[in-house]
Write a protein that holds these residues in place. Structure first.
Motif, PDB file in Angstrom:
ATOM      1  N   GLY A 136      -3.958  -4.733   4.331  1.00 51.14           N
ATOM      2  CA  GLY A 136      -4.630  -3.527   3.516  1.00 51.14           C
ATOM      3  C   GLY A 136      -5.957  -4.170   3.038  1.00 51.14           C
ATOM      4  O   GLY A 136      -6.948  -3.293   2.635  1.00 51.14           O
ATOM      5  N   GLY A 137      -6.077  -5.459   2.700  1.00 52.47           N
ATOM      6  CA  GLY A 137      -7.083  -5.839   2.082  1.00 52.47           C
ATOM      7  C   GLY A 137      -7.019  -5.744   0.487  1.00 52.47           C
ATOM      8  O   GLY A 137      -6.225  -5.266  -0.059  1.00 52.47           O
ATOM      9  N   GLY A 138      -8.234  -5.857   0.023  1.00 53.67           N
ATOM     10  CA  GLY A 138      -8.380  -5.730  -1.639  1.00 53.67           C
ATOM     11  C   GLY A 138      -7.558  -6.867  -2.335  1.00 53.67           C
ATOM     12  O   GLY A 138      -7.202  -7.505  -1.549  1.00 53.67           O
ATOM     13  N   PRO A 139      -8.091  -6.854  -3.660  1.00 56.21           N
ATOM     14  CA  PRO A 139      -7.462  -7.722  -4.333  1.00 56.21           C
ATOM     15  C   PRO A 139      -6.099  -7.837  -4.616  1.00 56.21           C
ATOM     16  O   PRO A 139      -5.305  -6.854  -4.448  1.00 56.21           O
ATOM     17  N   VAL A 140      -5.255  -9.162  -4.878  1.00 53.01           N
ATOM     18  CA  VAL A 140      -4.022  -9.380  -4.993  1.00 53.01           C
ATOM     19  C   VAL A 140      -3.913  -9.461  -6.705  1.00 53.01           C
ATOM     20  O   VAL A 140      -4.575 -10.330  -7.252  1.00 53.01           O
ATOM     21  N   ARG A 141      -3.191  -8.673  -7.336  1.00 50.31           N
ATOM     22  CA  ARG A 141      -3.154  -8.522  -8.771  1.00 50.31           C
ATOM     23  C   ARG A 141      -1.586  -8.866  -9.349  1.00 50.31           C
ATOM     24  O   ARG A 141      -0.542  -8.417  -8.648  1.00 50.31           O
ATOM     25  N   SER A 146       1.117  -3.444 -19.628  1.00 52.73           N
ATOM     26  CA  SER A 146       0.091  -2.720 -20.202  1.00 52.73           C
ATOM     27  C   SER A 146      -0.867  -2.606 -19.031  1.00 52.73           C
ATOM     28  O   SER A 146      -1.603  -1.549 -18.833  1.00 52.73           O
ATOM     29  N   GLU A 147      -0.981  -3.645 -18.493  1.00 50.39           N
ATOM     30  CA  GLU A 147      -2.122  -3.454 -17.264  1.00 50.39           C
ATOM     31  C   GLU A 147      -1.870  -2.529 -16.238  1.00 50.39           C
ATOM     32  O   GLU A 147      -2.568  -2.004 -15.355  1.00 50.39           O
ATOM     33  N   TRP A 148      -0.426  -2.346 -15.898  1.00 51.51           N
ATOM     34  CA  TRP A 148       0.007  -1.612 -14.963  1.00 51.51           C
ATOM     35  C   TRP A 148      -0.255  -0.051 -15.393  1.00 51.51           C
ATOM     36  O   TRP A 148      -0.802   0.842 -14.731  1.00 51.51           O
ATOM     37  N   VAL A 149       0.218   0.177 -16.746  1.00 48.51           N
ATOM     38  CA  VAL A 149      -0.455   1.487 -17.278  1.00 48.51           C
ATOM     39  C   VAL A 149      -1.747   1.754 -17.147  1.00 48.51           C
ATOM     40  O   VAL A 149      -2.081   2.893 -16.652  1.00 48.51           O
ATOM     41  N   GLU A 150      -2.667   0.880 -17.340  1.00 48.47           N
ATOM     42  CA  GLU A 150      -4.180   1.135 -17.538  1.00 48.47           C
ATOM     43  C   GLU A 150      -4.509   1.279 -15.997  1.00 48.47           C
ATOM     44  O   GLU A 150      -5.457   2.161 -15.755  1.00 48.47           O
ATOM     45  N   SER A 151      -3.990   0.425 -14.980  1.00 50.90           N
ATOM     46  CA  SER A 151      -4.338   0.697 -13.507  1.00 50.90           C
ATOM     47  C   SER A 151      -3.975   1.860 -13.033  1.00 50.90           C
ATOM     48  O   SER A 151      -4.758   2.219 -12.049  1.00 50.90           O
ATOM     49  N   THR A 152      -3.258   2.560 -13.563  1.00 47.00           N
ATOM     50  CA  THR A 152      -2.371   3.532 -12.594  1.00 47.00           C
ATOM     51  C   THR A 152      -2.830   4.985 -13.091  1.00 47.00           C
ATOM     52  O   THR A 152      -2.238   6.092 -12.728  1.00 47.00           O
ATOM     53  N   PRO A 229       0.494   6.061  -3.383  1.00 44.79           N
ATOM     54  CA  PRO A 229      -0.390   5.082  -3.754  1.00 44.79           C
ATOM     55  C   PRO A 229      -1.027   5.445  -5.286  1.00 44.79           C
ATOM     56  O   PRO A 229      -1.709   6.138  -5.451  1.00 44.79           O
ATOM     57  N   LEU A 230      -0.528   4.554  -6.186  1.00 43.07           N
ATOM     58  CA  LEU A 230      -1.243   4.801  -7.657  1.00 43.07           C
ATOM     59  C   LEU A 230      -2.492   4.014  -7.949  1.00 43.07           C
ATOM     60  O   LEU A 230      -3.103   4.314  -8.700  1.00 43.07           O
ATOM     61  N   LEU A 231      -2.889   3.193  -6.491  1.00 42.08           N
ATOM     62  CA  LEU A 231      -4.227   2.698  -6.887  1.00 42.08           C
ATOM     63  C   LEU A 231      -5.304   3.477  -5.946  1.00 42.08           C
ATOM     64  O   LEU A 231      -4.864   3.993  -5.149  1.00 42.08           O
ATOM     65  N   GLU A 232      -6.549   3.476  -6.485  1.00 41.68           N
ATOM     66  CA  GLU A 232      -7.224   4.458  -6.118  1.00 41.68           C
ATOM     67  C   GLU A 232      -8.193   3.692  -4.615  1.00 41.68           C
ATOM     68  O   GLU A 232      -8.245   4.494  -3.845  1.00 41.68           O
ATOM     69  N   GLY A 233      -7.955   2.420  -4.556  1.00 41.87           N
ATOM     70  CA  GLY A 233      -8.635   1.731  -3.494  1.00 41.87           C
ATOM     71  C   GLY A 233      -7.467   0.738  -2.662  1.00 41.87           C
ATOM     72  O   GLY A 233      -6.366   0.615  -3.485  1.00 41.87           O
ATOM     73  N   PRO A 234      -8.019  -0.151  -1.929  1.00 39.46           N
ATOM     74  CA  PRO A 234      -7.097  -1.079  -1.300  1.00 39.46           C
ATOM     75  C   PRO A 234      -6.677  -2.167  -2.391  1.00 39.46           C
ATOM     76  O   PRO A 234      -7.549  -2.242  -3.248  1.00 39.46           O
ATOM     77  N   GLY A 235      -5.585  -2.704  -2.161  1.00 38.63           N
ATOM     78  CA  GLY A 235      -5.200  -3.675  -3.218  1.00 38.63           C
ATOM     79  C   GLY A 235      -3.706  -3.990  -3.170  1.00 38.63           C
ATOM     80  O   GLY A 235      -2.729  -2.924  -3.028  1.00 38.63           O
ATOM     81  N   ARG A 264       7.201  -5.229   0.720  1.00 37.93           N
ATOM     82  CA  ARG A 264       7.473  -4.152   0.631  1.00 37.93           C
ATOM     83  C   ARG A 264       6.001  -3.431  -0.105  1.00 37.93           C
ATOM     84  O   ARG A 264       5.499  -2.454   0.857  1.00 37.93           O
ATOM     85  N   GLU A 265       5.419  -4.325  -0.995  1.00 35.54           N
ATOM     86  CA  GLU A 265       4.176  -3.894  -1.508  1.00 35.54           C
ATOM     87  C   GLU A 265       3.045  -3.783  -0.425  1.00 35.54           C
ATOM     88  O   GLU A 265       2.148  -2.816  -0.177  1.00 35.54           O
ATOM     89  N   GLY A 266       2.929  -5.151   0.204  1.00 37.57           N
ATOM     90  CA  GLY A 266       2.117  -5.280   1.089  1.00 37.57           C
ATOM     91  C   GLY A 266       2.266  -4.250   2.462  1.00 37.57           C
ATOM     92  O   GLY A 266       1.033  -3.799   2.933  1.00 37.57           O
ATOM     93  N   ALA A 267       3.600  -3.843   2.686  1.00 39.74           N
ATOM     94  CA  ALA A 267       3.571  -3.006   3.945  1.00 39.74           C
ATOM     95  C   ALA A 267       3.090  -1.494   3.623  1.00 39.74           C
ATOM     96  O   ALA A 267       2.405  -0.939   4.380  1.00 39.74           O
ATOM     97  N   HIS A 268       3.458  -1.336   2.157  1.00 36.46           N
ATOM     98  CA  HIS A 268       2.736   0.090   1.693  1.00 36.46           C
ATOM     99  C   HIS A 268       1.165  -0.071   1.676  1.00 36.46           C
ATOM    100  O   HIS A 268       0.698   0.912   2.200  1.00 36.46           O
ATOM    101  N   GLY A 269       0.568  -1.125   1.263  1.00 32.84           N
ATOM    102  CA  GLY A 269      -0.637  -1.186   1.172  1.00 32.84           C
ATOM    103  C   GLY A 269      -1.242  -1.220   2.574  1.00 32.84           C
ATOM    104  O   GLY A 269      -2.335  -0.506   2.934  1.00 32.84           O
ATOM    105  N   ARG A 270      -0.905  -1.555   3.819  1.00 30.76           N
ATOM    106  CA  ARG A 270      -1.059  -1.485   5.079  1.00 30.76           C
ATOM    107  C   ARG A 270      -1.359  -0.247   5.342  1.00 30.76           C
ATOM    108  O   ARG A 270      -2.235   0.491   6.046  1.00 30.76           O
ATOM    109  N   LEU A 271      -0.043   0.549   5.225  1.00 28.36           N
ATOM    110  CA  LEU A 271      -0.040   1.974   5.568  1.00 28.36           C
ATOM    111  C   LEU A 271      -1.058   2.760   4.847  1.00 28.36           C
ATOM    112  O   LEU A 271      -1.657   3.732   5.623  1.00 28.36           O
ATOM    113  N   PHE A 272      -1.111   3.019   3.683  1.00 28.74           N
ATOM    114  CA  PHE A 272      -1.999   3.646   2.837  1.00 28.74           C
ATOM    115  C   PHE A 272      -3.392   3.292   3.029  1.00 28.74           C
ATOM    116  O   PHE A 272      -4.351   4.186   2.979  1.00 28.74           O
ATOM    117  N   THR A 273      -3.661   2.191   3.423  1.00 31.78           N
ATOM    118  CA  THR A 273      -5.040   1.662   3.799  1.00 31.78           C
ATOM    119  C   THR A 273      -5.708   2.063   5.183  1.00 31.78           C
ATOM    120  O   THR A 273      -6.750   2.597   5.468  1.00 31.78           O
TER     121      THR A 273
END
Length: 482
Positions: A136-141, A146-152, A229-235, A264-273
């Protein structure tokens, strides 16, 4: 902090005067005048006017000035405007952050970040052998809670505002309809009260969203646990503290658990991207369902009538318990069916691809896969959050049916054929296919034959009208002339 009595309203608690003036604006003095003069039209069982002290006692307000000031300050804070939206996002953000750090929320260390980055590097290599969809590309976080709350937070807004708007409208309509009977006055005599009710509804939903998101931050592993997908873009992302806590309850090395969750997270990322229509399809189904929610006005009136107006928690519980009449329209039922099927297909595909990628490398793949399935089937925090925020009860049992279907397609036609199904929403399996996976290939072949028949019939009609294909031009589905 104490306040000196208001010289214009010596009979009223100064905090009460201050709150009403800040909320009602120009109408405050008129309401205050009516309250002190007995002109509100409120009478007791014997027909005598209800004075202010009776009103305060009936509302459950404390008599102690300091306690009364604290209650009114809390109400004023809840009703403080944060825009015209149906959710008080300032309050939601504050509560979510408080819940996220309730047990401490240490900053992610460099060692944890390196472990997460390494897990995703390995996971992407293994996924390359299990699916034709590229990374899916994008950054690995690596997130703290708290960062999860802010990012989603952006996606929570998209999910919750449709239903919050419906409830806010219902609350305002209820107030307007009850004003003549309860207060003996026309709706125009309560100017500003409707806005107060909308603010109250926004505060209640802000509390719900904040508490749900903050609580969920203690249980999620990444950005895709709820199936959306709780992220707006890839990652991709993991919450190291939650991964460690999950692994501590298993007889499996933490490194192995981390890689499995990264898969699991990477598989989701490929699908949603790479399935361009999927995100809009899922979020659109949620929003369509939420917009159609009907409010049971009788239940709402009964719930609000028995609630202590000074207790925000009681009000929140009343609004979240049995007020919605769910799934009452054909459009809602259709949106719900689309969403349930799509979420099951996503979860089932991720389950199948993750297992295929992990099995050659991770000795506890079968146990971890079953643990994740049970976590989903038990109706964990993700499902509870959906029910709280959107009024939507999911049926996670369908994900196991979907995994069987994806495995069957891969066995019969190969992994590439399994992944090609995602190329267009019209190719997607239906609820009937989940009920009978073995009949999927036959039904798909019949659908293809039916489309071919329609194409031929359309070509014949166009040819008869002189609008058919010209020289050297192929009919729909036919070969090109040399």
């Amino acid at each position: 902090m104490s306040h000196s009595p208001d010289p214009d309203r010596p009979d009223l608690p100064p905090e009460f005067v201050e709150m009403l003036r800040s909320l009602l604006g120009p109408d405050a003095d008129r309401v205050l005048e009516e309250m002190t003069s007995g002109d509100l039209g409120l009478t007791g069982p014997d027909g005598t006017p209800v004075d202010l002290q009776q009103l305060v006692a009936a509302a459950g307000l404390p008599k102690d000035p300091a306690a009364l000031g604290q209650v009114l300050h809390q109400i004023k804070r809840m009703l403080a405007t944060s825009g015209d939206g149906p959710v008080n996002w300032d309050l939601a953000h504050d509560l979510a952050r408080q819940a996220a750090v309730a047990e401490g929320d240490p900053v992610v260390t460099d060692a944890q970040r390196r472990a997460v980055t390494s897990a995703f590097s390995v996971a992407e290599l293994w996924l390359d052998t299990a699916t034709r969809l590229p990374p899916g590309g994008g950054p690995v976080r690596a997130w703290s809670r708290s960062e999860w709350v802010e990012s989603t937070s952006g996606t929570w807004r998209n999910l919750t505002e449709p239903v919050a708007g419906s409830v806010a409208d219902a609350l305002a309509d209820l107030l307007a309809s009850q004003a003549p009977d309860v207060l003996g006055a026309g709706p125009g005599d309560l100017a500003g009260a409707g806005q107060m009710m909308r603010q109250l509804g926004g505060a209640v939903f802000g509390m719900q969203v904040g508490q749900a998101a903050g609580t969920l931050s203690h249980d999620v592993f990444g950005s895709t646990d709820i199936g959306l997908p709780l992220l707006e873009g890839p990652g991709t992302a993991l919450v190291p503290r939650n991964v460690t806590a999950f692994a501590a309850g298993l007889d499996v090395p933490e490194d192995e658990v981390r890689i499995f969750l990264a898969l699991r997270e990477g598989a989701h990322g490929r699908l949603f991207t790479h399935v361009g229509w999927l995100r809009a399809h899922l979020l659109g189904a949620v929003q369509a369902y939420a917009r159609g929610i009907a409010i049971d006005m009788d239940s709402l009136e009964e719930a609000l009538g028995s609630v202590d107006p000074t207790d925000p928690t009681a009000l929140q519980e009343a609004l979240s318990g049995g007020v919605f009449a769910l799934g009452t329209t054909p459009d809602q039922q259709a949106a719900l069916a689309r969403l349930e099927t799509a979420l099951a297909l996503v979860e089932g595909w991720v389950d199948e691809v993750t297992a295929a990628a992990a099995a050659p490398h991770l000795p506890h793949t079968t146990a971890l896969r079953e643990m994740m399935r049970r976590r989903r089937a038990a109706g964990g925090p993700a499902e509870a959050t959906f029910a709280t925020l959107v009024g939507l009860e999911l049926r996670p049992r369908r994900s196991r049916d979907a995994a069987r279907l994806w495995a069957l397609i891969a066995d019969e036609r190969g992994p590439d054929a399994r992944d090609e199904v995602w190329e267009h929403p019209d190719l997607m399996p239906t609820a009937e296919d989940l009920d009978d996976p073995t009949g999927y290939a036959r039904r798909r072949a019949e659908a293809v034959d039916e489309h071919a028949d329609l194409d031929r019939a359309l070509a014949e009609i166009l040819a008869e009208d002189g609008e058919g294909p010209g020289d050297g031009e192929a009919a729909p589905g036919g070969p090109t002339s040399p």
